[in-house]
Design a protein around this motif. Sequence first.
Motif, short mmCIF file in Angstrom:
data_model
loop_
_atom_site.label_atom_id
_atom_site.label_comp_id
_atom_site.label_asym_id
_atom_site.label_seq_id
_atom_site.Cartn_x
_atom_site.Cartn_y
_atom_site.Cartn_z
N ALA A 12 0.85 -1.19 0.00
CA ALA A 12 0.00 0.00 0.00
C ALA A 12 0.89 1.24 0.00
N GLY A 13 0.53 2.21 -0.85
CA GLY A 13 1.28 3.45 -0.96
C GLY A 13 2.36 3.43 -2.03
N MET A 14 2.75 2.24 -2.49
CA MET A 14 3.75 2.13 -3.56
C MET A 14 3.08 2.33 -4.91
N GLU A 15 3.90 2.63 -5.92
CA GLU A 15 3.41 2.76 -7.30
C GLU A 15 3.91 1.61 -8.14
N MET A 16 3.02 1.08 -8.98
CA MET A 16 3.41 0.12 -10.00
C MET A 16 3.23 0.82 -11.34
N LYS A 17 4.35 1.03 -12.04
CA LYS A 17 4.30 1.65 -13.36
C LYS A 17 4.45 0.56 -14.41
N VAL A 18 3.48 0.48 -15.30
CA VAL A 18 3.47 -0.54 -16.34
C VAL A 18 3.50 0.17 -17.70
N THR A 37 -2.87 -17.02 -8.62
CA THR A 37 -3.81 -17.00 -9.74
C THR A 37 -5.25 -17.28 -9.30
N ASN A 38 -5.45 -17.75 -8.07
CA ASN A 38 -6.80 -18.00 -7.56
C ASN A 38 -7.27 -16.96 -6.56
N ALA A 39 -6.43 -16.00 -6.23
CA ALA A 39 -6.79 -14.94 -5.30
C ALA A 39 -6.36 -13.61 -5.92
N ILE A 40 -7.23 -13.06 -6.76
CA ILE A 40 -6.93 -11.86 -7.54
C ILE A 40 -7.68 -10.68 -6.93
N ALA A 41 -6.93 -9.73 -6.41
CA ALA A 41 -7.53 -8.54 -5.81
C ALA A 41 -7.93 -7.52 -6.88
N LEU A 42 -7.12 -7.41 -7.94
CA LEU A 42 -7.43 -6.50 -9.05
C LEU A 42 -7.23 -7.24 -10.37
N ILE A 83 -0.47 2.19 -11.14
CA ILE A 83 -1.42 1.58 -10.20
C ILE A 83 -0.90 1.81 -8.79
N THR A 84 -1.76 2.34 -7.92
CA THR A 84 -1.47 2.47 -6.50
C THR A 84 -2.67 1.91 -5.75
N PHE A 85 -2.50 1.68 -4.45
CA PHE A 85 -3.63 1.18 -3.68
C PHE A 85 -3.43 1.45 -2.20
N ASN A 86 -4.55 1.36 -1.47
CA ASN A 86 -4.52 1.34 -0.01
C ASN A 86 -5.45 0.21 0.42
N ASN A 87 -5.78 0.12 1.70
CA ASN A 87 -6.62 -0.98 2.18
C ASN A 87 -8.04 -0.93 1.61
N ASP A 88 -8.45 0.22 1.10
CA ASP A 88 -9.82 0.40 0.60
C ASP A 88 -9.95 0.37 -0.91
N SER A 101 -10.89 4.07 -10.34
CA SER A 101 -10.65 3.36 -9.08
C SER A 101 -11.49 2.09 -9.04
N PHE A 102 -11.04 1.18 -8.18
CA PHE A 102 -11.73 -0.09 -7.98
C PHE A 102 -11.52 -0.48 -6.52
N PRO A 103 -12.56 -0.95 -5.83
CA PRO A 103 -12.39 -1.27 -4.41
C PRO A 103 -11.39 -2.40 -4.16
N ASN A 104 -10.61 -2.25 -3.10
CA ASN A 104 -9.72 -3.32 -2.65
C ASN A 104 -10.59 -4.23 -1.79
N ARG A 105 -11.26 -5.17 -2.42
CA ARG A 105 -12.22 -6.04 -1.72
C ARG A 105 -11.54 -6.96 -0.72
N PHE A 106 -10.24 -7.19 -0.90
CA PHE A 106 -9.51 -8.03 0.05
C PHE A 106 -9.15 -7.26 1.31
N GLY A 107 -8.98 -5.93 1.19
CA GLY A 107 -8.59 -5.11 2.32
C GLY A 107 -7.14 -5.29 2.73
N ASP A 108 -6.35 -5.97 1.91
CA ASP A 108 -4.96 -6.25 2.24
C ASP A 108 -4.06 -5.07 1.88
N ASP A 109 -2.89 -5.03 2.52
CA ASP A 109 -1.95 -3.94 2.24
C ASP A 109 -0.67 -4.42 1.55
#
Length: 128
Positions: A12-18, A37-42, A83-88, A101-109
């Motif tokens: 959380a807070g980091m940037e992924m540049k693609v 591959t079976n637990a995809i947050a985004l 792409i960036t994210f937080n717990n939400d 934006s898209f919700p972080n349904r897992f709530g993971d950081d």
Amino acid sequence: MVFTIKDMSFKAGMEMKVSGKVKSECEGFSINIGHDTNAIALHFNPRFNENVIVCNSNSGSWGDEHREHCFPFQKGNEFKLIITFNNDTFYIKLPEGTMMSFPNRFGDDTFKHIHVVGDVKIESLKVK
């Protein structure tokens, strides 16, 4: 399949540049971020046949799709995403600067897995 990275550190807070290039025959591609591959947050999925970006998550079954109708991708052209994210929430800066934006349904950081599939060539992926 384009590639899989199984042990990265995307927090959380980091940037992924693609950066990449859409192949000229592309019908779609996806960038999947999660735990495996079976637990995809985004699941970020530009679909050229519909001119829509579909985002979703999967933790055993797919959730409700989010459809973004801003479609800045073109076949044969290069693109850059951030792409960036937080717990939400995941935040995706699209080519041409539009934010979605898209919700972080897992709530993971922290996520350690990225999987890219489809008719795309990834030229650079940086996490910082």
